[in-house]
Design a protein around this motif. Structure first.
Motif, mmCIF file in Angstrom:
data_model
loop_
_atom_site.group_PDB
_atom_site.id
_atom_site.type_symbol
_atom_site.label_atom_id
_atom_site.label_comp_id
_atom_site.label_asym_id
_atom_site.label_seq_id
_atom_site.Cartn_x
_atom_site.Cartn_y
_atom_site.Cartn_z
ATOM 1 N N LYS A 125 143.805 44.476 -19.794
ATOM 2 C CA LYS A 125 144.966 44.065 -19.016
ATOM 3 C C LYS A 125 144.971 42.542 -18.954
ATOM 4 O O LYS A 125 143.913 41.920 -18.921
ATOM 5 C CB LYS A 125 144.896 44.652 -17.603
ATOM 6 C CG LYS A 125 146.065 44.297 -16.714
ATOM 7 C CD LYS A 125 145.894 44.935 -15.339
ATOM 8 C CE LYS A 125 146.981 44.487 -14.394
ATOM 9 N NZ LYS A 125 146.763 45.009 -13.038
ATOM 10 N N ILE A 126 146.167 41.952 -18.935
ATOM 11 C CA ILE A 126 146.284 40.497 -18.799
ATOM 12 C C ILE A 126 147.500 40.175 -17.941
ATOM 13 O O ILE A 126 148.557 40.788 -18.103
ATOM 14 C CB ILE A 126 146.356 39.804 -20.183
ATOM 15 C CG1 ILE A 126 146.304 38.284 -20.037
ATOM 16 C CG2 ILE A 126 147.559 40.241 -20.963
ATOM 17 C CD1 ILE A 126 146.027 37.549 -21.335
ATOM 18 N N ASN A 127 147.323 39.254 -17.007
ATOM 19 C CA ASN A 127 148.412 38.786 -16.151
ATOM 20 C C ASN A 127 148.605 37.303 -16.394
ATOM 21 O O ASN A 127 147.646 36.534 -16.316
ATOM 22 C CB ASN A 127 148.087 38.980 -14.664
ATOM 23 C CG ASN A 127 148.043 40.433 -14.258
ATOM 24 O OD1 ASN A 127 148.708 41.272 -14.848
ATOM 25 N ND2 ASN A 127 147.261 40.727 -13.250
ATOM 26 N N VAL A 128 149.834 36.907 -16.671
ATOM 27 C CA VAL A 128 150.149 35.487 -16.777
ATOM 28 C C VAL A 128 150.312 34.979 -15.354
ATOM 29 O O VAL A 128 151.059 35.551 -14.567
ATOM 30 C CB VAL A 128 151.423 35.253 -17.608
ATOM 31 C CG1 VAL A 128 151.787 33.781 -17.632
ATOM 32 C CG2 VAL A 128 151.232 35.779 -19.025
ATOM 33 N N LEU A 129 149.600 33.919 -15.019
ATOM 34 C CA LEU A 129 149.664 33.348 -13.683
ATOM 35 C C LEU A 129 150.789 32.325 -13.601
ATOM 36 O O LEU A 129 151.406 32.005 -14.607
ATOM 37 C CB LEU A 129 148.314 32.720 -13.312
ATOM 38 C CG LEU A 129 147.133 33.697 -13.363
ATOM 39 C CD1 LEU A 129 145.831 32.976 -13.109
ATOM 40 C CD2 LEU A 129 147.327 34.824 -12.361
ATOM 41 N N LEU A 143 149.510 43.791 -25.731
ATOM 42 C CA LEU A 143 149.404 43.041 -24.476
ATOM 43 C C LEU A 143 149.486 41.532 -24.708
ATOM 44 O O LEU A 143 149.835 40.776 -23.807
ATOM 45 C CB LEU A 143 148.086 43.365 -23.770
ATOM 46 C CG LEU A 143 147.916 44.777 -23.236
ATOM 47 C CD1 LEU A 143 146.492 44.973 -22.710
ATOM 48 C CD2 LEU A 143 148.934 45.068 -22.146
ATOM 49 N N LYS A 154 139.657 34.218 -14.877
ATOM 50 C CA LYS A 154 140.869 33.416 -15.024
ATOM 51 C C LYS A 154 140.563 32.205 -15.896
ATOM 52 O O LYS A 154 139.473 31.648 -15.838
ATOM 53 C CB LYS A 154 141.360 32.939 -13.660
ATOM 54 C CG LYS A 154 141.835 34.062 -12.777
ATOM 55 C CD LYS A 154 142.259 33.546 -11.421
ATOM 56 C CE LYS A 154 142.644 34.715 -10.530
ATOM 57 N NZ LYS A 154 142.967 34.272 -9.160
ATOM 58 N N VAL A 197 146.042 32.454 -17.276
ATOM 59 C CA VAL A 197 146.051 33.914 -17.247
ATOM 60 C C VAL A 197 144.841 34.456 -16.483
ATOM 61 O O VAL A 197 143.837 33.763 -16.305
ATOM 62 C CB VAL A 197 146.065 34.519 -18.673
ATOM 63 C CG1 VAL A 197 147.351 34.182 -19.404
ATOM 64 C CG2 VAL A 197 144.861 34.083 -19.473
ATOM 65 N N GLU A 198 144.972 35.693 -16.091
ATOM 66 C CA GLU A 198 143.865 36.459 -15.538
ATOM 67 C C GLU A 198 143.647 37.626 -16.498
ATOM 68 O O GLU A 198 144.586 38.365 -16.789
ATOM 69 C CB GLU A 198 144.216 36.965 -14.142
ATOM 70 C CG GLU A 198 143.127 37.773 -13.491
ATOM 71 C CD GLU A 198 143.500 38.197 -12.081
ATOM 72 O OE1 GLU A 198 142.581 38.354 -11.273
ATOM 73 O OE2 GLU A 198 144.698 38.378 -11.796
ATOM 74 N N GLU A 240 136.959 40.744 -14.376
ATOM 75 C CA GLU A 240 138.103 39.880 -14.616
ATOM 76 C C GLU A 240 137.685 38.423 -14.542
ATOM 77 O O GLU A 240 136.667 38.085 -13.951
ATOM 78 C CB GLU A 240 139.250 40.163 -13.647
ATOM 79 C CG GLU A 240 139.034 39.719 -12.220
ATOM 80 C CD GLU A 240 138.329 40.755 -11.361
ATOM 81 O OE1 GLU A 240 137.833 40.347 -10.314
ATOM 82 O OE2 GLU A 240 138.245 41.921 -11.704
#
Length: 121
Positions: A88-92, A50, A4, A60-61, A2
């Motif tokens: 997978k992606i997460n918006v921070l 995604l 960021k 994002v991460e 991963e």
């Protein structure tokens, strides 16, 4: 794996072949502020979705698999290619939390029971 960073570009979904669709994410990664890196991630097949709600400028991460493969051209010269396949992606927070003011717990300024308050208001 991963990493960021900040979203620099999000491509439209491309139908590469009849059975393969692909979408790319360009991430600005700043390990050294003087020399930012621009990393390209691939989302393939159902992972293309995604990126539907990801916007340029968001922090994002990204979770990804590192892939590599050899390729030999017509002259027999062998080359190697690497790709980073997003899964997978997460918006921070993207500073939204910092924009929301935080307040300390209220302090009771009233006089203790039985004491007179001498304030004029």
């Amino acid at each position: 794996m991963e990493i960021k960073g900040k979203v620099h570009e999000v491509s439209a979904t491309a139908q590469v072949t009849e059975s393969l669709k692909k979408r790319e994410l360009i991430l600005e990664y700043i390990e050294n502020p003087q020399y930012p890196e621009y990393l390209k991630f691939e989302a393939i097949q159902d992972r293309c979705a995604l990126l539907d709600n990801v916007k340029v400028g968001e922090d994002v991460e990204v979770f990804f698999n590192l892939k590599g493969r050899p390729w030999t051209d017509k002259t027999g010269k062998k080359s190697y290619f690497n790709s980073m396949q997003l899964w997978k992606i997460n918006v921070l927070g993207n500073g939204a939390a910092a924009a929301t003011p935080e307040y300390a717990a209220p302090v009771n300024l009233s006089a203790a029971p039985g004491e007179d308050d001498d304030l004029p208001f």
